[in-house]
Design a protein around this motif. Sequence first.
Motif, short mmCIF file in Angstrom:
data_model
loop_
_atom_site.label_atom_id
_atom_site.label_comp_id
_atom_site.label_asym_id
_atom_site.label_seq_id
_atom_site.Cartn_x
_atom_site.Cartn_y
_atom_site.Cartn_z
N THR A 16 0.86 -1.18 0.00
CA THR A 16 0.00 0.00 0.00
C THR A 16 0.90 1.23 0.00
N TYR A 18 0.76 4.99 0.67
CA TYR A 18 -0.02 6.09 1.25
C TYR A 18 0.56 7.39 0.73
N SER A 20 0.35 11.72 0.36
CA SER A 20 -0.11 12.94 1.01
C SER A 20 0.42 14.14 0.24
N ASP A 49 -3.35 4.71 -1.76
CA ASP A 49 -4.28 5.34 -0.82
C ASP A 49 -4.23 6.85 -1.01
#
Length: 111
Positions: A16, A18, A20, A49
């Motif tokens: 995964t 992630y 931002s 994600d």
Amino acid sequence: MVQLTLKKVKDDHRITLYMSGEIDAFTSTQLKEGLESCYQEKATHVILDFGDVHYMDSTGLGVLIGALKHTKQHGIRFQLINLNARLKRLFSITGLTEVMEIKDEGEQGNG
């Protein structure tokens, strides 16, 4: 300038990523490199994600289309999760919701 931060979490052959920040012409190379590192680690399931991604432009879409092609060619499951309403709309109007596996939080499968 808003940056993009990537955090990779590996669980067996599922990775995964992630994310931002923002995915645009300045940060899309970072996303591409993050995806390539997942492939090098022999992931069979790659999850992106988008929970903390607030903006993405066409450059980011191009990277994701390239990733979709790569994962299909190599039998890798490719999922996008936690897209905000703006990003969901972007994927919808470009038709990518028809060809990419897009899930809400908690929906991603283990397969």
